[in-house]
Write a protein that holds these residues in place. Structure first.
Motif, PDB file in Angstrom:
ATOM      1  N   THR B  28       0.848  -1.191   0.000  1.00  0.00           N
ATOM      2  CA  THR B  28       0.000   0.000   0.000  1.00  0.00           C
ATOM      3  C   THR B  28       0.883   1.240   0.000  1.00  0.00           C
ATOM      4  O   THR B  28       2.018   1.202   0.453  1.00  0.00           O
ATOM      5  CB  THR B  28      -0.911   0.050   1.237  1.00  0.00           C
ATOM      6  OG1 THR B  28      -1.588   1.313   1.249  1.00  0.00           O
ATOM      7  CG2 THR B  28      -0.114  -0.064   2.523  1.00  0.00           C
ATOM      8  N   ASN B  29       0.357   2.330  -0.538  1.00  0.00           N
ATOM      9  CA  ASN B  29       1.122   3.573  -0.436  1.00  0.00           C
ATOM     10  C   ASN B  29       0.562   4.471   0.672  1.00  0.00           C
ATOM     11  O   ASN B  29       0.918   5.622   0.802  1.00  0.00           O
ATOM     12  CB  ASN B  29       1.190   4.303  -1.777  1.00  0.00           C
ATOM     13  CG  ASN B  29      -0.166   4.779  -2.253  1.00  0.00           C
ATOM     14  OD1 ASN B  29      -1.196   4.394  -1.696  1.00  0.00           O
ATOM     15  ND2 ASN B  29      -0.172   5.609  -3.273  1.00  0.00           N
ATOM     16  N   ASN B  40       5.166   9.252  -0.509  1.00  0.00           N
ATOM     17  CA  ASN B  40       4.041   8.657   0.207  1.00  0.00           C
ATOM     18  C   ASN B  40       3.892   9.158   1.640  1.00  0.00           C
ATOM     19  O   ASN B  40       3.090   8.628   2.397  1.00  0.00           O
ATOM     20  CB  ASN B  40       4.186   7.134   0.229  1.00  0.00           C
ATOM     21  CG  ASN B  40       4.105   6.559  -1.157  1.00  0.00           C
ATOM     22  OD1 ASN B  40       3.354   7.056  -1.988  1.00  0.00           O
ATOM     23  ND2 ASN B  40       4.899   5.545  -1.412  1.00  0.00           N
ATOM     24  N   ARG B  48      -4.436   7.249  -2.548  1.00  0.00           N
ATOM     25  CA  ARG B  48      -3.935   6.072  -1.828  1.00  0.00           C
ATOM     26  C   ARG B  48      -4.634   4.811  -2.323  1.00  0.00           C
ATOM     27  O   ARG B  48      -5.804   4.838  -2.691  1.00  0.00           O
ATOM     28  CB  ARG B  48      -4.179   6.225  -0.320  1.00  0.00           C
ATOM     29  CG  ARG B  48      -3.667   7.531   0.277  1.00  0.00           C
ATOM     30  CD  ARG B  48      -2.158   7.527   0.397  1.00  0.00           C
ATOM     31  NE  ARG B  48      -1.671   8.848   0.792  1.00  0.00           N
ATOM     32  CZ  ARG B  48      -0.430   9.064   1.240  1.00  0.00           C
ATOM     33  NH1 ARG B  48       0.423   8.058   1.340  1.00  0.00           N
ATOM     34  NH2 ARG B  48      -0.047  10.273   1.569  1.00  0.00           N
ATOM     35  N   ALA B  49      -3.893   3.718  -2.324  1.00  0.00           N
ATOM     36  CA  ALA B  49      -4.475   2.438  -2.722  1.00  0.00           C
ATOM     37  C   ALA B  49      -3.790   1.331  -1.953  1.00  0.00           C
ATOM     38  O   ALA B  49      -2.719   1.529  -1.390  1.00  0.00           O
ATOM     39  CB  ALA B  49      -4.288   2.214  -4.212  1.00  0.00           C
ATOM     40  N   ALA B  50      -4.426   0.177  -1.917  1.00  0.00           N
ATOM     41  CA  ALA B  50      -3.809  -0.958  -1.239  1.00  0.00           C
ATOM     42  C   ALA B  50      -4.195  -2.251  -1.937  1.00  0.00           C
ATOM     43  O   ALA B  50      -5.285  -2.375  -2.481  1.00  0.00           O
ATOM     44  CB  ALA B  50      -4.245  -1.007   0.220  1.00  0.00           C
ATOM     45  N   THR B  52      -5.015  -6.301  -1.678  1.00  0.00           N
ATOM     46  CA  THR B  52      -5.282  -7.342  -0.696  1.00  0.00           C
ATOM     47  C   THR B  52      -4.209  -8.399  -0.920  1.00  0.00           C
ATOM     48  O   THR B  52      -3.653  -8.497  -2.012  1.00  0.00           O
ATOM     49  CB  THR B  52      -6.659  -8.002  -0.915  1.00  0.00           C
ATOM     50  OG1 THR B  52      -6.627  -8.709  -2.163  1.00  0.00           O
ATOM     51  CG2 THR B  52      -7.768  -6.979  -0.922  1.00  0.00           C
ATOM     52  N   SER B  76       6.264  -1.622   1.414  1.00  0.00           N
ATOM     53  CA  SER B  76       4.982  -1.065   1.802  1.00  0.00           C
ATOM     54  C   SER B  76       5.138   0.214   2.598  1.00  0.00           C
ATOM     55  O   SER B  76       6.134   0.418   3.272  1.00  0.00           O
ATOM     56  CB  SER B  76       4.208  -2.079   2.645  1.00  0.00           C
ATOM     57  OG  SER B  76       2.915  -1.581   2.915  1.00  0.00           O
ATOM     58  N   ILE B  79       0.850   1.130   7.151  1.00  0.00           N
ATOM     59  CA  ILE B  79      -0.592   1.284   7.268  1.00  0.00           C
ATOM     60  C   ILE B  79      -0.991   0.910   8.689  1.00  0.00           C
ATOM     61  O   ILE B  79      -0.557  -0.115   9.212  1.00  0.00           O
ATOM     62  CB  ILE B  79      -1.325   0.455   6.183  1.00  0.00           C
ATOM     63  CG1 ILE B  79      -2.827   0.667   6.233  1.00  0.00           C
ATOM     64  CG2 ILE B  79      -1.001  -1.019   6.254  1.00  0.00           C
ATOM     65  CD1 ILE B  79      -3.546   0.185   4.981  1.00  0.00           C
ATOM     66  N   THR B  85       1.161  -3.747   9.280  1.00  0.00           N
ATOM     67  CA  THR B  85       1.710  -3.770   7.923  1.00  0.00           C
ATOM     68  C   THR B  85       2.470  -5.060   7.670  1.00  0.00           C
ATOM     69  O   THR B  85       2.273  -5.728   6.648  1.00  0.00           O
ATOM     70  CB  THR B  85       2.667  -2.578   7.724  1.00  0.00           C
ATOM     71  OG1 THR B  85       2.029  -1.406   8.230  1.00  0.00           O
ATOM     72  CG2 THR B  85       3.019  -2.385   6.277  1.00  0.00           C
TER      73      THR B  85
END
Ligand code: SF4
Lengths: 286, 399
Positions: B28-29, B40, B48-50, B52, B76, B79, B85
């Motif tokens: 994720t960022n 970031n 932002r995105a992540a 799975t 990563s 998060i 994380t």
């Protein structure tokens, strides 16, 4: 001994045939100034001496290499035969003549014209095959993975072990368009099979999706402030781009159209159909 | 499916000429940290995105099957918190290894601040682990990466290196012991974001190789991403030559038997941008030259500007069969352009070469290495100093 004459050997183009040329030269105490495969045009003035392939003679020459020279020399000769070097026959021939004369030391004579050229040709082969380990792109058709390459050297025997290990238990095919031969691996067995041409079916939506994602990844990973096309070109010459997904901008669907000379082969799940063609090399599977 | 080849394989080269070998992605960022040099960082307004864990595993395996990549490089942003994380990353890697039976290469970034137990679990799933130091001094860290400290970076680094050691003895004792990061650990340093000198960076690099047994240290020329009074102005060009010089020096440490203190010191803390580090060393040690090709030791051959690892090896082999002259060297593929000033063959210097004193050489060399323009700077990357093996080595070099 005849030497420096215009004696020409013609052989059937196989590795065994070439070994027989070496045999002949010792038996008849003569040195050819050229050894050529059958593909060159024959003229009526052709005075070349045809060398019959005899696997017993070939084995005798081949098996004596590790004994009288070294096993590295045997490897070099084997690889040398796969190179695209124009004079590979003569190079291998001369290399073996000096090797049989002076023994294992021949491998360290790096400044000798013959040794130097043969090793250079083999380096070209191994570096090309190493590049292909990375640059080959497979497409998924049903259960099978299919890739097309256009190498200069005969690289498939060198790629076999790597890809069989990588895709252990899967089905795949690498088609060498230059030499019209394919490496086919299934049920944990790998074979090299002559194939005249190849047409691939259309790709499905999953395949198209991953190609698209890869292109996207490829385009985002470059750092803008550091673009350096010349450097990229040195490391990955343009001749490889043809068959690489990231440089395919014809259409996002299907593009690899290999023109069929005689046989039209449908691939994907039908890899089996091709197995009845002549087998040139048998390679260790796993 | 899959294998982790010994010599790294480049699957492609990006437009900037770097080897692409691994699918380099962020889990994720999203990030709760606020490192000033990072795009970031929490305070930056960026979408932002992540992934799975499942999406990530699917993507990796599908790229791998098509031979796009040699493996995965997973990093990563932080998060929620470091432990959460790390757990997400573990989930993704467990899916890949245990459900998809992926045996390809995995390089994972350790998250600073995560528990030792989690770092250990990550290490058992990955081939290589890295923790980026980024800034070469405590002072710079305090200013620019307030949520990180030297401690939070070096502690896990030490942990990984001890684990690798322990694992080695375990593997001897029990054949089936699981492998802990078999491809070792690496790190990255940013060049040019802070006033730290090349001397400082190179000494730190040497220490990391010696003390923590690191496999590689990567350098990254700083590209401005943020307006901040503590950082270089946003229109600053990345110090590419400097980065290149550091890589050259790094190779000298790893393959040529040099020590950092031979290359730089307090008086000369930065690399000469006009002359590469090896040439620079040779010019400062002219009393050791010229060397006789037919007698010089392997170590000394390696120190001749223009003679690389392969050339040195070929010379050693070929001279067993008799004395070499300049023509033989050319046949061996030795590039004489620079080497000619530093060698003799059978007691003679190269024909037609006129050198009267050291100063002549100096002029010659610096003439050749006029400070290049920006365009030329970029071209410098093509210098064949980077051997093929090195390019392959950059398996994880995608900064
Ligand atoms: S912790 Fe990593 S991702 Fe987060 S701001 Fe710092 S450098 Fe960026």
């Amino acid at each position: 001994m005849l030497d420096g004459t215009d004696l020409v050997y013609a052989y059937d183009g196989t590795f065994e045939g070439l070994m027989c040329c070496v045999f002949e030269s010792y038996e008849c105490k003569e040195i050819p100034c050229l050894i050529r495969p059958p593909s060159d045009q024959q003229t009526i003035f052709d005075t070349s001496k045809w060398i019959e392939t005899d696997s017993q003679k070939a084995d005798r020459v081949y098996n004596s290499i590790p004994v009288r020279i070294s096993s590295e020399a045997q490897e070099l000769v084997k690889l040398g035969f796969l190179t695209c070097e124009e004079n590979k026959e003569l190079l291998i021939f001369r290399f073996l003549r000096s090797g049989f004369k002076i023994g294992g030391k021949v491998m360290t004579m790096l400044t000798d014209e013959v040794v130097c050229s043969l090793q250079k040709a083999v380096r070209h082969l191994t570096s090309e095959s190493h590049k292909f380990k990375g640059f080959i792109r497979f497409s998924v058709f049903g259960e099978a993975l299919v890739a097309v390459i256009e190498p200069k050297n005969y690289v498939l025997p060198l790629l076999s072990a790597h890809f069989c290990d990588r895709y252990n238990g899967e089905k795949f095919m690498i088609y060498d368009k230059t030499h019209s031969v394919a490496l086919i691996y299934q049920s944990n067995r790998a074979e090299l099979i002559d194939i005249e041409g190849l047409t691939l079916p259309n790709v499905d939506s999953t395949e198209a999706k991953y190609r698209q994602l890869w292109k996207q990844f490829y385009n985002t990973i470059a750092i803008e402030g550091r673009t350096n096309p010349r450097c990229r070109m040195t490391l990955m010459p343009k001749r490889y781009w043809n068959q690489m997904t990231e440089f395919d901008n014809k259409s996002d669907l299907f593009q690899i159209q290999v023109q069929v000379a005689e046989t039209k082969q449908a691939i994907a799940n039908d890899i089996d159909k091709t197995t009845d063609k002549t087998t040139r090399y048998q390679i260790q599977g796993d | 499916m899959g294998n982790a080849a010994k010599a790294g394989i480049c699957h492609s080269f990006s437009a900037d000429g770097r080897c692409i070998s691994l699918l380099k992605v962020l889990m994720t960022n999203v990030c709760v940290f606020d490192c000033k040099y990072c795009i970031n960082r929490e305070s930056n307004d960026t979408p932002r995105a992540a992934f799975t864990p499942h999406e990530l595993a699917e993507l990796t395996i599908n790229f791998y099957r098509r031979n796009y990549i040699e493996g995965l490089f997973l990093s990563s942003g932080v998060i929620k918190n470091p432990n959460y994380t790390a757990e997400q990353m573990i989930k993704a890697l467990e899916l890949l290894r245990n459900v998809y039976h992926f045996n390809g290469y995995i390089h994972v970034k350790a998250i600073p601040g995560a528990d030792s137990e989690l770092i250990t679990r990550l290490g058992l799933l990955a081939d290589r682990m890295s923790i980026n130091i980024e800034l070469p001094s405590q002072e710079s860290l305090r200013l620019l990466a307030p949520s990180k400290s030297k401690e939070s970076i070096l502690r896990p680094m030490g942990l990984i290196s001890t684990k690798i050691q322990e694992n080695r003895t375990d593997l001897v004792k029990y054949r089936h012991a699981s492998r802990f990061v078999p491809a070792g650990q690496s790190t990255q340093l940013i060049v040019g974001a802070t006033p730290d000198t090349d001397h400082k960076i190179l000494t730190l690099t040497e220490g990391l190789y010696k003390k923590y047994g690191l496999k590689r240290v990567f350098f990254s020329a700083y590209m401005p991403v943020a307006e901040n009074s503590l950082l270089p102005a946003i229109d600053t060009k990345p110090p590419l030559i400097r980065e290149h010089r550091l890589y050259q020096a790094d190779w000298l440490l790893r393959f040529y038997g040099f020590e950092a203190k031979e290359l730089l010191d307090e008086q000369n803390p930065n690399f000469n941008l006009q002359v590469d580090p090896k040439c620079n060393w040779a010019l400062n040690n002219m009393d050791k030259f010229p060397v006789e090709i037919n007698r010089a030791s392997h170590e000394m051959l390696l120190r001749v500007p223009g003679i690389g690892v392969i050339s040195a090896q070929r010379i050693m082999t070929a001279r067993r069969n008799g004395s070499l002259d300049f023509t033989s060297l050319k046949k061996l593929g030795v590039v004489l352009k620079r080497a000619q000033y530093f060698i003799t063959c059978q007691g003679k210097i190269m024909e037609g070469l006129k050198i009267t004193s050291d100063s002549t050489i100096r002029t010659l060399m610096s003439d050749r290495y006029k400070l290049p323009s920006y365009q030329e700077q970029l071209r410098l990357f093509e210098e064949p100093f980077i051997s093929r093996e090195e390019v392959q080595e950059c398996l994880t070099g995608q900064i």
